[in-house]
Design a protein around this motif. Structure first.
Motif: not given
Length: 383
Positions: A216-220, A272-275, A287-291
C-alpha cells in the motif's frame, strides 16, 4: 554522544542503558488527533521483550510502557510524545570481569577507546535492549501508516542453513506469530527450532535473517541520491544491533542476473497508469517508491555473548585471560528482531509520508483551522 536521533520530520530521540533505571524515547512530529493508548504500543513491546520463550534470554522484563506526554484524552496533541519503559531485572555483577577486559566482538573496547569510560552493565548503551525504544516509537508510526492504507509485516526466513521457502504477505500475517521462531512457514519453523536448540545445548549461538514487506506504499516516496528511500532504509536497518547485511528487491542475487532479466517491463493498469509487470526492484526505482510492495531482507549475525571460554586482554593488568560470558542471553536474534525490523521500516516510511506531504504534519484530519473537533478536550462545565 551523538547519534541518538532518527528521522527528519518524524523524529525519535532515545535514552537509556541496558542496566540503567529505565529506557525511554521522545517522538516529535506525530500529528495531532491520532487515537493512541499504551495498549496500542504494548502489543509490539510484548513481541520484542525478553523471556517470552525457551529460545530467548531469560531476563524477566515486563517492558511495560508509560506515556508521559503528548496525549490528551486518548488523542495525540501534536506535541512531543514521551515514553518510559522501566528496567526491572538488571543484574550487572556478571559483567564485572569485563570492565577492563573487553568481551570478544562486542562494543566494549571501542566504546572505552572513544569516550574513555562506559556503562559496562549489560553492555550499557550498546545493548540491543535499546531497541525497546524503537519498537515503542514504531508502534505509533504503524498506526499512522494504517490510516493511509499501508500495512507491513516481517518474519524469520532463515536460521543458520535452514531457509524457509517464499511465503505470501497473507501467510506472514496469518502464521508468523504462531511459533516462537516467528517464521511464517510452520514446517520450516520446526526445523529452525530444533537447530536453535542444538546450538543452545552446545553453549553457542547462530545467525539468521528477517524478510520484511510493506504493501500500500504510494508512488513517489524518497528522493534521488542521499535521501533515496533505499538509502534511508539501509541506514535504518543497519542501525539494528548485530545487522551484518541489508538488501531490497533481488538484493545480492542481482549480481547473477542480466539486465534484460532483471529489468521490469511496463504495462498499463486498469486505470490507464503505467505499472511494472514484475517487482524485482523491490518497490523502489531510482531511489523512489514505485507503488509496488516494498520488500527486502536483514541479516543478523550470531549473538556474541555465549557461555564458551574465549580469550580477552585486560588492559589494566596487562594479562591475557580466559573468560566465559555468563549471563542471560539470546541464542539467536531474529525471532525478537522481527518487531524491531518492522519498527524501523514503519519509522522510515512515516517520515517519508510526512516529507512528501502525504500526511499533514499538524493533524491527521487534514483540516487546518478547524478547532471544534471530535478529539478536542471538552469543557466539563458544558456537559
Amino acid at each position: 554522544m551523538n547519534g541518538n536521533r532518527f528521522g527528519r520530520l518524524f523524529q525519535v530521540t532515545t535514552f537509556g542503558e541496558s542496566h540503567g533505571e529505565a529506557m525511554g524515547c521522545t517522538v516529535s512530529g506525530c500529528p495531532a488527533g491520532l487515537e493512541l493508548s499504551e495498549d496500542d504500543i504494548q502489543g509490539d513491546l510484548d513481541r520484542r521483550k525478553p523471556g517470552q520463550s525457551m529460545i530467548t534470554t531469560s531476563r524477566g522484563e515486563p517492558d511495560a510502557v508509560s506515556i508521559k506526554s503528548g496525549v490528551q484524552d486518548g488523542y495525540t496533541t501534536g506535541t512531543p510524545i514521551g515514553m518510559v519503559i522501566q528496567n526491572k531485572d538488571a543484574r550487572s555483577g556478571k559483567y564485572e570481569p569485563f570492565i577492563t577486559a573487553p568481551r570478544p566482538s562486542h562494543g566494549d573496547f571501542t566504546y572505552s577507546a572513544k569516550f574513555g569510560t562506559r556503562n559496562w552493565g549489560g553492555g550499557g548503551r550498546s545493548s540491543a535492549r535499546e531497541t525497546v525504544n524503537w519498537v515503542a516509537a514504531g508502534a505509533i508510526a504503524k498506526k499512522l501508516l494504517a490510516r493511509e492504507g499501508i500495512e507491513l509485516k516481517a518474519h524469520v526466513n532463515q536460521i543458520g542453513d535452514v531457509e524457509a521457502p517464499a511465503v505470501s504477505f497473507e501467510e506472514m500475517l496469518e502464521h508468523s506469530e504462531e511459533n516462537d521462531v516467528r517464521c511464517a512457514h510452520p514446517e520450516t519453523a520446526d526445523e529452525m527450532q530444533d537447530l536453535i536448540a542444538d546450538y543452545q545445548e552446545e553453549g553457542d549461538s547462530i545467525g539468521g535473517s528477517i524478510y520484511f514487506e510493506a504493501q500500500g506504499v504510494p508512488v513517489g516516496l524518497g528522493a534521488p541520491r542521499f535521501d533515496s528511500l533505499s538509502a534511508r532504509l539501509g541506514q535504518a536497518m543497519m542501525a539494528i544491533p548485530a545487522t551484518s547485511a541489508f538488501e531490497f528487491g533481488l538484493g545480492t542475487e542481482a549480481a547473477e542476473w542480466t539486465g534484460k532479466d532483471r529489468n521490469d517491463d511496463w504495462e498499463f493498469d486498469d486505470e490507464g497508469n503505467p505499472t511494472p509487470v514484475e517487482n524485482d526492484h523491490g518497490g523502489i526505482q531510482g531511489g523512489i517508491s514505485s507503488g509496488e510492495p516494498i520488500y527486502g531482507e536483514v541479516t543478523l549475525h550470531a549473538p556474541t555473548s555465549i557461555p564458551k571460554t574465549q580469550q580477552t586482554a585486560d588492559w589494566e593488568t596487562g594479562e591475557l585471560k580466559e573468560e566465559k560470558v555468563i549471563g542471560r542471553h539470546d541464542p539467536v536474534l531474529p525471532p525478537r528482531g522481527v518487531p524491531v525490523v518492522e519498527a524501523m521500516l514503519a519509522l522510515t516510511l512515516v517520515d517519508f509520508m510526512l516529507l512528501s506531504g502525504r500526511l499533514n504534519p499538524d493533524r491527521v484530519d487534514d483540516q487546518p483551522g478547524e478547532y471544534d473537533t471530535e478529539y478536542h478536550p471538552s469543557n466539563p462545565n458544558n456537559q
